[in-house]
Write a protein that holds these residues in place. Structure first.
Motif, PDB file in Angstrom:
ATOM      1  N   ARG A 176       0.639  -1.003   0.273  1.00 40.35           N
ATOM      2  CA  ARG A 176       0.438  -0.227   0.145  1.00 40.35           C
ATOM      3  C   ARG A 176       0.426   1.405   0.448  1.00 40.35           C
ATOM      4  O   ARG A 176       0.693   1.891  -0.730  1.00 40.35           O
ATOM      5  N   CYS A 177       2.211   0.910   0.726  1.00 40.36           N
ATOM      6  CA  CYS A 177       2.399   1.993   0.603  1.00 40.36           C
ATOM      7  C   CYS A 177       3.262   2.891  -0.415  1.00 40.36           C
ATOM      8  O   CYS A 177       3.731   3.860  -1.238  1.00 40.36           O
ATOM      9  N   ILE A 180       0.737   4.592  -2.969  1.00 40.06           N
ATOM     10  CA  ILE A 180       0.201   5.612  -2.312  1.00 40.06           C
ATOM     11  C   ILE A 180       2.038   6.332  -3.109  1.00 40.06           C
ATOM     12  O   ILE A 180       1.574   7.328  -3.542  1.00 40.06           O
ATOM     13  N   ASP A 183       1.062   7.458  -6.565  1.00 36.17           N
ATOM     14  CA  ASP A 183      -0.016   7.714  -6.986  1.00 36.17           C
ATOM     15  C   ASP A 183       1.085   9.110  -6.694  1.00 36.17           C
ATOM     16  O   ASP A 183       0.014  10.254  -7.720  1.00 36.17           O
ATOM     17  N   SER A 184       1.285   9.626  -5.795  1.00 33.27           N
ATOM     18  CA  SER A 184       2.170  11.179  -5.476  1.00 33.27           C
ATOM     19  C   SER A 184       2.596  11.436  -6.741  1.00 33.27           C
ATOM     20  O   SER A 184       2.928  12.554  -7.243  1.00 33.27           O
ATOM     21  N   LEU A 224      -7.849   3.849  -3.043  1.00 31.59           N
ATOM     22  CA  LEU A 224      -7.133   4.312  -2.096  1.00 31.59           C
ATOM     23  C   LEU A 224      -7.188   5.860  -2.084  1.00 31.59           C
ATOM     24  O   LEU A 224      -6.845   6.302  -1.209  1.00 31.59           O
ATOM     25  N   MET A 227      -9.738   8.141  -0.790  1.00 34.67           N
ATOM     26  CA  MET A 227      -9.067   8.490   0.658  1.00 34.67           C
ATOM     27  C   MET A 227      -7.979   9.147   1.116  1.00 34.67           C
ATOM     28  O   MET A 227      -8.059   9.327   1.728  1.00 34.67           O
ATOM     29  N   TRP A 228      -6.585   8.280   0.303  1.00 36.69           N
ATOM     30  CA  TRP A 228      -5.599   9.534   1.092  1.00 36.69           C
ATOM     31  C   TRP A 228      -5.581  10.406   0.547  1.00 36.69           C
ATOM     32  O   TRP A 228      -5.120  11.578   1.349  1.00 36.69           O
ATOM     33  N   HIS A 229      -5.815  11.095   0.179  1.00 39.79           N
ATOM     34  CA  HIS A 229      -6.561  11.929  -1.129  1.00 39.79           C
ATOM     35  C   HIS A 229      -7.168  13.408   0.346  1.00 39.79           C
ATOM     36  O   HIS A 229      -7.044  13.957   1.268  1.00 39.79           O
ATOM     37  N   LYS A 231      -8.075  12.054   3.739  1.00 42.12           N
ATOM     38  CA  LYS A 231      -7.683  12.010   4.848  1.00 42.12           C
ATOM     39  C   LYS A 231      -6.749  12.423   5.196  1.00 42.12           C
ATOM     40  O   LYS A 231      -6.907  13.673   6.276  1.00 42.12           O
ATOM     41  N   LEU A 232      -6.376  12.886   4.310  1.00 44.96           N
ATOM     42  CA  LEU A 232      -4.321  14.125   4.173  1.00 44.96           C
ATOM     43  C   LEU A 232      -5.298  15.842   4.418  1.00 44.96           C
ATOM     44  O   LEU A 232      -4.941  16.468   4.998  1.00 44.96           O
ATOM     45  N   LYS A 233      -6.068  15.715   3.473  1.00 40.49           N
ATOM     46  CA  LYS A 233      -6.870  17.163   3.717  1.00 40.49           C
ATOM     47  C   LYS A 233      -7.021  17.752   5.309  1.00 40.49           C
ATOM     48  O   LYS A 233      -7.114  18.983   5.063  1.00 40.49           O
ATOM     49  N   VAL A 235      -6.088  15.798   7.534  1.00 43.25           N
ATOM     50  CA  VAL A 235      -4.872  16.437   8.625  1.00 43.25           C
ATOM     51  C   VAL A 235      -4.646  17.379   8.409  1.00 43.25           C
ATOM     52  O   VAL A 235      -4.245  18.404   9.579  1.00 43.25           O
TER      53      VAL A 235
ATOM     54  N   ARG B 163      -1.804  19.159  -3.880  1.00 47.28           N
ATOM     55  CA  ARG B 163      -3.168  18.389  -3.277  1.00 47.28           C
ATOM     56  C   ARG B 163      -3.512  19.679  -2.439  1.00 47.28           C
ATOM     57  O   ARG B 163      -4.996  19.921  -2.771  1.00 47.28           O
ATOM     58  N   PHE B 164      -2.887  21.047  -1.979  1.00 44.60           N
ATOM     59  CA  PHE B 164      -4.181  21.597  -1.209  1.00 44.60           C
ATOM     60  C   PHE B 164      -3.906  22.919  -1.219  1.00 44.60           C
ATOM     61  O   PHE B 164      -4.653  24.127  -1.016  1.00 44.60           O
ATOM     62  N   PHE B 236      -2.515   5.985   6.827  1.00 43.22           N
ATOM     63  CA  PHE B 236      -1.981   5.097   6.215  1.00 43.22           C
ATOM     64  C   PHE B 236      -1.948   3.550   6.718  1.00 43.22           C
ATOM     65  O   PHE B 236      -2.608   2.933   6.002  1.00 43.22           O
ATOM     66  N   LEU B 239      -5.956   2.371   5.728  1.00 46.88           N
ATOM     67  CA  LEU B 239      -6.045   2.204   4.140  1.00 46.88           C
ATOM     68  C   LEU B 239      -7.248   1.351   4.177  1.00 46.88           C
ATOM     69  O   LEU B 239      -6.666  -0.040   4.800  1.00 46.88           O
ATOM     70  N   PHE B 242      -5.791  -4.356  -0.787  1.00 45.39           N
ATOM     71  CA  PHE B 242      -5.792  -4.663  -1.853  1.00 45.39           C
ATOM     72  C   PHE B 242      -6.037  -5.829  -1.157  1.00 45.39           C
ATOM     73  O   PHE B 242      -5.791  -6.529  -0.706  1.00 45.39           O
TER      74      PHE B 242
END
Lengths: 253, 253
Positions: A176-177, A180, A183-184, A224, A227-229, A231-233, A235, B163-164, B236, B239, B242
């Motif tokens: 998963r790491c 991510i 994705d970045s 994924l 959700m990452w985006h 939740k990051l937002k 935080v 992202r932000f 993280f 998440l 899969f």
């Protein structure tokens, strides 16, 4: 070298996690899909996987040569090497030969035949390992503190690997790491793209049966990254503010 | 150019947010602290700030020339330019001259006098703006979709900006975003370091009084980076996994 690939190899206590994108370009107007994760037929006492970045003709020539050497029973081939580092040395040598051949052919000044590889796997009783093979043929492996290797567009996705990967991270979590991290990278560099290939290798299993190929519209991948985006937002919004009382005038230079 | 700096300029609806690190090196064995955020004395109808990356002798020579030109009432100077883009052109021209002078001097082959600048501010009734000035003297500005510019080690910290940051993000929030972006960069590149300078400029205010200089041991900065890291880790861990049911064997190449 045009940076147009992103591959990661993670070598942990429990085994290996390999991830790669599938976009290749010869200029921004010529973009294609090519897998960069290559498994080889070998003797049953070993499993060897190669990830490739760089000039596509070079990487294809190297992969092809590796397959032919084995079929032709050339002295050094993937079945004859006794150590994974020997396999890395062998592929580095082929890579240098292939690059040199096409450089010697002359041609455009801007022609760049360099390629970089990651070789990962396990041979017999040795522990599993991963090697990054430079265009010059030399290579490095991972360490307990830095249990991963990257080739291609490595910077956007590095902070997340540095934050979360430890030598005892479970393989699923490391997977998963890597997704991510991918994705970045895909967000910030349009020349890195789906499908995303992911392989999980459990040490001493000598089977490569936990392979995933996530297409761009894969439901899990979409969930994924969303959700990452989100939740990051959350935080980010919840971070403490700096106190404007500490503000002062900016002095002139 | 050795990458040994990270500066960000964000241009939003409400104003400007400028951030810079303070580490400079001439080789890994010669690391010093130099501020990279330069404010200039100017007429009261304008505020102009410059961020610098690259060869320290070049950036100091440029900053010095800009100050001298104004004192000597040279025809083009920071007070005579009518537009911020004219100021960018002016600094680009000086930068090219300074680089050329020291290149012409001969010397080591590896000598690299290039420098990159960000110029940001506001002149009279024009809206505030930011420009990135390349070593060649040409320059670009921000857009509504990409409201920021970066110089130096830009990749590690880019995903968080993408992202932000939106054009209507409040200035404080944008400031925190830049501090997070700086944190990701400092974690991954040892040649980018504290103190971190941060300037917030509210449009039409024509004052530079919201300036912060965060030392390495600044309480707020430590709290911010720890909270970001811990909360990220929580996200993280939470998440979705899969499904191993989608796994299949990796085919041979």
């Amino acid at each position: 070298m045009d940076i147009m690939t992103y591959c990661i190899a993670v070598s942990l206590k429990d085994g290996l996690v390999l991830t790669s994108d599938s976009r290749t370009n010869a200029g921004i107007d010529n973009v294609s899909i090519y897998g960069k994760m290559h498994a080889f037929e070998t003797a049953p006492d070993r499993k060897i996987v190669v990830l490739s970045a760089g000039n596509l003709a070079t990487t294809q020539a190297v992969i092809d040569q590796v397959k032919r050497d084995r079929k032709d029973h050339v002295e050094t081939n993937l079945d004859s090497v006794r150590y994974l580092s020997e396999a890395a040395e062998y592929i580095g040598k082929i890579s240098v030969e292939k690059q040199r051949r096409y450089l010697d052919a002359g041609g455009q000044n801007s022609f760049n035949p360099t390629a970089t590889f990651i070789l990962a796997g396990q041979i017999r009783n040795d522990t599993h390992a991963a090697y990054l093979i430079y265009p010059e043929g030399n290579f490095i492996t991972t360490s307990t503190q830095t249990p991963y290797l990257q080739i291609g567009e490595n910077k956007y996705g590095k902070p997340v690997l540095d934050r979360f990967l430890r030598i005892d991270t479970p393989l699923q979590e490391a997977g998963r790491c890597c997704l991510i991290s991918m994705d970045s990278t895909m967000r910030s560099n349009a020349s890195v793209g789906a499908p995303v290939e992911l392989l999980i290798y459990h040490t001493d299993s000598f089977i490569l049966d936990e392979y995933y190929c996530f297409q761009e519209d894969n439901e899990y991948l979409i969930k994924l990254r969303r959700m990452w985006h989100e939740k990051l937002k959350e935080v980010f919004i919840g971070l403490p503010h700096f106190s404007t009382q500490e503000a002062r005038p900016l002095p002139n230079s």
